[in-house]
Design an enzyme around this catalytic site. Structure first.
Site: not given
Ligand code: GLA
Length: 413
Positions: A79-80, A156, A158, A215, A219
């Site tokens: 992820d991030d 993913k 975002d 999504r 979160d």
């Molecule tokens: C958002 C996304 C999360 C995650 C964070 C990462 O909040 O919805 O799922 O990827 O960013 O910073």
């Protein structure tokens, strides 16, 4: 005049050209860093938990050795917080070399050698949500090409730090850019979550054409409250959400937190039951190195996975709510069904729920149906549609049933 018209139509259709990657005919399954590991970049002091190639490799090994891969959990996603704070001299995103010393291509090779697929994260906007370099409209092509060159299998995308008009251009543009690479890359769009998740702001038919999953909502956090909140939102808005899902295009209520710190055993079953009924992606975010046997057994429940992966790809719905009891139903292939009775109450006494298949609108097979309790792994017998039965449902827990026409053979799972 005529030619000009054709030209305009062609130009428009290439803008919304649909994602044609043939992927995820059933909901994707796998693992992702975010909910459990967040933006931990401190590999010096916290080497076990920091976002880097070591974590991905350890998890990949576990996914193979502990049977996850063979059950279908094949995506492993970063992820991030994987990049440096700046792009390189040619404008490409670059992994932090301290944490990803071998680079993403080598990591993809490692993951592929184990029969798994690698996912990565980017953000349409000036920055990622964690403050790393974003993908502006101008960067979309180069980023899609970079991911394809690295042989990444999932993106993913975002949506922090961009506005609605940029998103309306950027999400379809990335879809087309991924398509143009020729590499099938699962495309997960966070777009609807940034627009409130509902029509008319969200156009679910367009999403179904350009993204493989998306999504819709907030979160997930490591708590039952968060899980319940998501379940309630999906139930309240199911008439808008349910038709959007189908093979190759899935609503995503966010990661599975089973195996983390926040859910009890009963609550863990509840998250899995509802995610299976919702035909949701089963993407765990947990520590597979230290996960308890109980959590592992729940996540590896074959019948739960079988229900989630049903080839009809029809998302289920909440069909009744009586006090704190909720009844959820999903229609499966071959006239099979999955039922989940959820007790959202906090009263310590298990609630007894009396029903019949007819009451759940399962009536077609007059000879009756075989019933299985999914989490107890128990065959309950054959029931005629009108036969009443009673289910005790534990507080914040669920009873999940698999319903199979009696004429079909005993289920092997
Ligand atoms: C958002 C996304 C999360 C995650 C964070 C990462 O909040 O919805 O799922 O990827 O960013 O910073």
């Amino acid at each position: 005049m005529h030619l000009l018209f054709v030209g305009i139509v062609l130009a428009l259709s290439s803008l919304v050209s649909s994602l044609d990657n043939g992927l995820v005919r059933t909901p994707p399954m796998g693992w992702m860093t975010w909910e459990r590991y967040r933006c931990d970049i401190d590999c010096e002091d916290d080497p076990e938990n920091c976002i880097g190639e070591d974590l991905i490799k350890r998890i990949a090994d576990k996914m193979v050795d502990s049977g996850w891969r063979d059950l279908g959990y094949v995506y492993i996603s970063i992820d991030d917080c994987w990049t440096l704070k700046a792009r390189d001299s040619s404008g490409r995103l670059q992994p932090d070399p301290k944490r990803f010393p071998s680079g993403i291509k080598a990591l993809a090779d490692y993951v592929h050698a184990r029969g798994l697929k690698l996912g990565i994260y980017a953000d349409l906007g000036n920055y990622t949500c964690g403050g790393y370099p974003g993908t502006t409209l101008d960067n979309i092509k180069i980023d899609a090409e970079t991911f394809a060159k690295w042989e990444v299998d999932m993106l993913k995308f975002d949506g922090c730090y961009s506005n609605s008009s940029e998103k309306a251009i950027g999400y379809p543009k990335m879809s087309a850019a991924l398509n143009a690479t020729g590499r099938p890359i699962l495309y997960s769009c966070s777009w609807p979550a940034y627009e409130g998740g509902l029509p008319p702001k969200v156009n679910y038919s367009l999403l179904g054409e350009i993204c493989n999953m998306w999504r819709n909502y907030d979160d997930i956090q490591d708590s039952w409250e968060s899980v319940l909140n998501i379940i309630e939102w999906f139930a309240e808005n199911q008439d808008n959400l349910q038709p959007a899902a189908g093979p190759g295009r899935w609503n995503d209520p966010d990661m599975l937190i089973v195996g983390d710190f926040g859910l009890s055993y009963e609550q863990s079953k509840s998250q899995l039951a509802i995610w299976a009924i919702l035909a949701a992606p089963l993407i765990m975010s947990n520590d597979l190195m230290t996960i308890s046997e109980d959590s592992k057994e729940l996540l590896q429940n074959r019948l739960m996975i079988y229900i989630n992966q049903d080839p009809l790809g029809k998302q289920g719905k909440r069909i009744a709510k009586v006090g704190c009891l909720e009844v959820w139903l999903r229609e499966l292939a071959d006239e099979q069904y999955a039922v989940a009775v959820l007790n959202t109450g906090t009263d310590g006494l298990p609630k007894r729920f009396t029903t019949s298949l007819a009451e759940l609108s399962i009536t077609k097979c007059t000879f009756g149906y075989k019933l299985y309790n999914v989490f107890d792994k128990e065959y309950l017998g054959t029931f005629k549609p009108e036969t009443a039965f009673q289910l005790p449902v534990n507080p914040s827990g669920v009873v999940m049933l698999f319903v199979r026409p009696a004429a079909l053979a005993y289920h092997p799972l």
